[in-house]
Design an enzyme around this catalytic site. Structure first.
Site, mmCIF file in Angstrom:
data_model
loop_
_atom_site.group_PDB
_atom_site.id
_atom_site.type_symbol
_atom_site.label_atom_id
_atom_site.label_comp_id
_atom_site.label_asym_id
_atom_site.label_seq_id
_atom_site.Cartn_x
_atom_site.Cartn_y
_atom_site.Cartn_z
ATOM 1 N N ASP A 21 5.325 4.909 -0.350
ATOM 2 C CA ASP A 21 4.585 5.367 0.843
ATOM 3 C C ASP A 21 5.187 4.884 2.260
ATOM 4 O O ASP A 21 5.404 3.811 2.473
ATOM 5 C CB ASP A 21 3.024 5.173 0.787
ATOM 6 C CG ASP A 21 2.180 5.748 1.525
ATOM 7 O OD1 ASP A 21 2.773 6.079 2.629
ATOM 8 O OD2 ASP A 21 1.059 5.575 1.462
ATOM 9 N N GLU A 29 -6.698 10.977 -19.997
ATOM 10 C CA GLU A 29 -7.678 11.215 -18.946
ATOM 11 C C GLU A 29 -6.947 11.844 -17.550
ATOM 12 O O GLU A 29 -6.063 11.491 -17.462
ATOM 13 C CB GLU A 29 -8.224 9.696 -18.371
ATOM 14 C CG GLU A 29 -9.324 10.179 -17.205
ATOM 15 C CD GLU A 29 -9.782 8.959 -16.561
ATOM 16 O OE1 GLU A 29 -9.298 7.722 -16.626
ATOM 17 O OE2 GLU A 29 -10.684 8.885 -15.710
ATOM 18 N N ASP A 56 4.927 3.948 -6.598
ATOM 19 C CA ASP A 56 4.558 4.690 -5.555
ATOM 20 C C ASP A 56 5.145 4.026 -4.190
ATOM 21 O O ASP A 56 5.056 2.807 -3.900
ATOM 22 C CB ASP A 56 3.113 4.597 -5.536
ATOM 23 C CG ASP A 56 2.461 5.262 -4.227
ATOM 24 O OD1 ASP A 56 1.230 4.934 -3.800
ATOM 25 O OD2 ASP A 56 3.022 6.179 -3.519
#
Lengths: 432, 501
Positions: free
Chosen positions: A114, A47, A112
């Site tokens: 950040d 996807e 991730d």
């Protein structure tokens, strides 16, 4: 290289060039996500999601070939591309599938990091800003996580990507990683998390375990601290100046028990050199530890970790169907391309040197004679069509080239490893 | 499991072999006939046992003395196999059969399965840990659990690292006992808590920790078995003798999930601010305040608070209006809200994607999953907040100092007591001694509080002179139906005393 040239308003004009003149490394991208074609329909069942003009968000995009991917991207010109999971069926046909049977099967293990998650411990910047001082945090995070993922978990194929503003991603692409369950992903993320708590928590790192007090630090902590200690003095004491103002000193003291706090408040009246102040803090902690009958209390280490240890978003890593920004996306606010990071050159990686889309489009217009010659030679050995040859030349003429090379090395390593696996398998199957 | 009229003659020896072990993996279903009475009794008693396992696990630290004593007592009183013994045949048979009956009752939904697996695992862990070391090894052999052991040489090389990574491991233990090497995916509990040495994707488990691996195996097998059972369930359910019992079993012991709101549309948006002061548990009050102040909430907060609001009766339209009006005051314009956030609100109400109608989070879910990080306001304040900040917050909400001391959890407060502490907050805020309920769901707090404030229950009031500087609200003693309106009005005065500014 002035990147102040980038104007977000120009993005809609630049993106078509980016996708058409093939800055976007479609063939490598396809090679990556096909994983050697070992699993049937791996690429076709992947996807993608696109964010289009006017913030229109479309999910369940899937493509049957590299060509189709290129054509669609050039047609739709997405502002942002996300990569999701490999499903049981083609995502674009998910509505036609019997309910309950359309399922996410595999996906890379992702992390991730950040910079905004560190806002409570950095004073040089906040929110979306970063600078060379707080970039050290990323440096530390990448080192610690990369080592842990490789040595502890045995993963080999890690792609680290700088996102263009204030974060990095890690894509763990090993076979075993892609097959991990939600529970396993969550366990790995928990293993890697030491800094816990939100707005309400002052002391975010707690190393002592009241049920199982340890006499000396466990192995995994020693390994982590060896990395953190390398950077701590320069980054935290000097650059972030955490002992420089009353406010920041108070923040540090808030992490300590009352008795140490009191003693330090006294000694800090006389001692103003931050390096020495830190040493005093460590001495007091050490003294308290050796006087204590309880297990070790490592307040100084906790402080170091609270200021430096990587902060992950566990939710990003947990889900098999989580959609994550794709490498080589363009950051809409800064214009920078999300590029792979070469870990061998991590110390010299400068996020402000990463090219913007306007820069590379500009570079495209400049003729570079010497490069053209080299490429002509290579083309003769190359068996691809003229069009693609021309396109390859395009990105190679720009600052993007060296980052695509990092991607190439990554892909080659995976290919070698797949070959090795196949040889091993065929060896085992030989009946002698 | 066969309920047909087939008769199987069981030979005496076979019986003994079948149940020669105290503990089993429940690999094979029982093959015999039993009466309906026995069927029902066995099932109900095991359910009682599992419920005890759950309660004891929530109120005591697992494997502590208290835990062991309570569980021991229950196992004995319900006649389940205990610490091995000679004449345990009947008990083991009951253990075997009752487990399989409950599989039928608990295989039908995700929630039921999860609950069943959790309690069975806890029970198994407890019983495995009770086994003598030799019996543990016997168990592994009998059940063909072949975990790869580390060679003596490798053990020597890794000895220091192993000792430095596993609690309670000494040099001699490493030398004398086996150390197992399993892929890390099979030892997730140990990996997650960093209680094991990891190298190149393998976890090195000392013998005394092997239960974790066995449990993992147990969980996997049971999970698969339940899925298979669910598929063959229709055949069983068609037996009219069994269907009512099975359905009774699965509904009896799982708490209300607040997914079917009885009060849809009865709350208006204007009421929310006032309600948050009076009837929201602290976590939701906190989220509401953060939303009003920042005009924004991150995903975790939106989920926890949004689902709670759904549970108290907000309709989808109201919810959309609520969130939009707040977000628009912040950095998000109406357009962006419609594009980015409206989707997730509709998703919560089951109108998008999988169309699952998500249920509001229970206290356990809030406490145990998705801990808040920087910039988050969700979670359980009694669990996730710093004690000092929590005290401050309670002060801001005008809880009395003595109240605060009672409510603030000390560091030794067991993880699972936070719901109890939250209830204490309710008591202090509303000046009662006995809430009359034990809390496990934020929506339950709301319902109980609303019930209380509308005078729908008997209450015992606590007289706290320092608080009653104004009129005498203490005259409300036992509000009956006729007096409920009056009680409500008097309550109103008291409440305004506690409102936020």
């Amino acid at each position: 290289m002035s990147t102040s040239d980038y104007d977000p308003a120009c993005l809609p004009d630049l993106l078509p060039i980016y996708y058409r003149r093939l800055f976007f490394p479609f063939s490598q991208y396809y090679r990556w996500l096909s994983y050697g074609g070992v699993s049937k329909n791996y690429f076709q069942n992947r996807e993608f999601s696109f964010t289009l003009k006017d913030d229109i968000y479309v999910r369940y995009q899937s493509f049957t070939s590299q060509n189709e991917l290129e054509n669609e991207m050039q047609k739709m010109v997405p502002n942002k591309i996300d990569i999701g999971a490999v499903y049981s069926h083609r995502p674009s046909q998910h509505n036609a599938v019997k309910s309950g049977t359309f399922q996410a099967l595999e996906k890379e293990l992702v992390f991730d990091i950040d910079m905004t998650d560190y806002d409570d411990v950095r004073c040089c910047c906040s929110a979306a800003d970063i600078c060379s001082k707080c970039w050290t945090l990323m440096n530390i995070a990448i080192r610690i996580l990369d080592r842990a993922l490789r040595e502890d978990f045995g993963f080999h194929h890690l792609l680290w990507v700088y996102l263009g503003r204030r974060g990095v991603h890690c894509w763990v692409c090993d076979d075993a990683a892609r097959k991990l369950s939600v529970a396993a992903r969550s366990a790995v993320a928990e293993y890697l998390s030491l800094v816990k708590g939100g707005e309400e928590t002052v002391r975010k790192v707690v190393l002592s375990d009241p049920i199982h007090p340890f006499i000396k630090l466990p192995l995994f902590l020693l390994v982590i601290l060896s990395v953190v200690e390398r950077y701590f003095q320069q980054y935290t004491i000097v650059d972030q100046d955490i002992l420089g103002s009353k406010e920041s000193v108070d923040k540090v003291l808030a992490l300590l028990p009352e008795d140490i706090k009191k003693d330090l408040a006294v000694s800090y009246k006389d001692e103003k050199d931050p390096m020495k102040q830190w040493d005093q803090l460590c001495d007091l902690v050490e003294r308290k530890k050796s006087n204590s009958r309880k297990g070790g209390q490592y307040f100084d280490k906790e402080i170091m970790l609270q200021y430096c240890y990587p902060r992950l978003d566990v939710n990003v890593s947990k889900g098999v169907n989580h959609l994550l920004k794709s490498p080589f996306s363009v950051h809409p606010k800064t214009g920078r391309i999300s590029v792979p990071i070469d870990l061998k050159e991590l110390n010299t990686f400068d996020p402000f040197e990463v090219p913007t889309i306007s820069l590379i489009c500009e570079e495209l217009e400049r003729p570079r004679a010497d490069e053209a010659e080299e490429d002509d030679k290579k083309d003769k050995e190359n068996e691809q069509e003229a069009g693609e040859r021309h396109r390859i030349r395009d990105y190679k003429r720009t600052s993007l080239a060296k980052y695509v090379k990092v991607f190439d090395w990554f892909l080659e390593a995976m290919a070698r490893s797949r070959k090795g696996e196949m040889l091993k398998k065929s060896d085992l199957q030989m009946d002698f | 499991m066969q309920f047909s009229g087939r008769r199987k003659k069981l030979i005496g020896n076979f019986q003994n072999d079948l149940y020669d072990q105290c503990l089993q993996f429940y690999g094979q279903p029982p093959l015999e006939n039993i009466s309906l009475t026995e069927f029902e009794t066995f099932a109900v008693e095991r359910l009682k046992l599992l419920k005890t396992v759950e309660n004891v696990g929530v109120s005591c630290v697992k494997n502590s003395e208290q835990y062991t004593k309570k569980l021991d007592a229950e196992i004995s009183s319900l006649n389940f196999p205990h610490r091995g013994g000679i004449s345990e045949y009947e008990k083991r048979r009951k253990d075997h059969i009752s487990h399989f009956i409950l599989r039928l009752a608990y295989c039908q939904t995700e929630d039921l399965r999860r609950w069943f697996i959790q309690q069975e695992m806890d029970l198994f862990r407890y019983r495995f840990n009770c086994l003598h070391s030799k019996h543990k090894t016997d168990f592994l052999h009998k059940n063909n659990l072949k975990y790869e052991t580390v060679s003596a040489e490798e053990k020597k090389n890794l000895k220091d690292k192993l000792i430095a990574s596993s609690y309670g491991l000494s040099g001699t233990k490493v030398e004398e006992h086996d150390v197992y090497k399993v892929p890390f995916q099979d030892a997730l509990d140990l990996v997650r808590t960093r209680k094991v040495y990891l190298l190149a994707g393998n976890a090195y488990i000392p013998h005394h920790e092997i239960v974790t691996i066995v449990l993992n195996d147990f969980r996997t097998r049971l999970s698969k078995a339940l899925a298979m059972t669910a598929r063959s369930l229709p055949a069983v359910q068609s037996d009219e003798r069994l269907q009512p019992l099975l359905s009774h079993l699965s509904h009896a012991y799982v708490g209300q999930d607040y997914s079917i709101q009885k009060n849809i549309g009865k709350i208006s948006l204007e009421q929310i601010d006032a309600l948050s002061g009076k009837s929201f548990p602290l976590c939701m009050r906190h989220l509401h305040k953060a939303l009003r102040e920042n005009h924004h909430l991150r995903h975790g907060g939106r989920m926890q608070y949004g689902l709670f609001l759904k549970g108290i009766g907000l309709t989808l339209e109201q919810a959309l209006q609520f969130w939009r009006s707040e977000f628009v005051k912040g950095k998000v314009d109406a357009d962006k809200f419609d594009k980015a956030y409206a989707y997730s609100v509709r998703h919560m109400f089951g109108k998008e994607g999988k169309r699952t109608d998500y249920t509001p989070y229970s206290c356990m879910k809030v406490i145990l999953s998705n801990p808040p990080s920087q910039g988050d306001y969700h979670g359980c304040p009694f669990r996730h907040s710093d004690p000092e900040l929590l005290k401050q917050k309670l002060q801001n909400y005008k809880v009395s100092p003595s109240g605060i001391n009672q409510v603030c959890p000390t560091t030794s407060t067991h993880l699972t007591r936070f719901s109890t502490v939250c209830v204490k907050g309710f008591l202090k805020l509303n000046l009662v001694e006995d809430a009359g309920f034990s809390l496990n769901h934020p929506n339950q707090y709301f319902t109980e509080s609303q019930k209380f404030l509308s005078g729908g229950r008997d209450i015992k009031k606590e007289v706290d002179m320092s608080q009653r500087s104004q009129e005498n609200p203490a005259s409300v003693t036992h509000p009956s139906q006729a007096n409920s309106k009056q009680a409500h009005e008097e309550m109103g005065d008291l409440d305004s005393f506690f409102q936020d500014e």
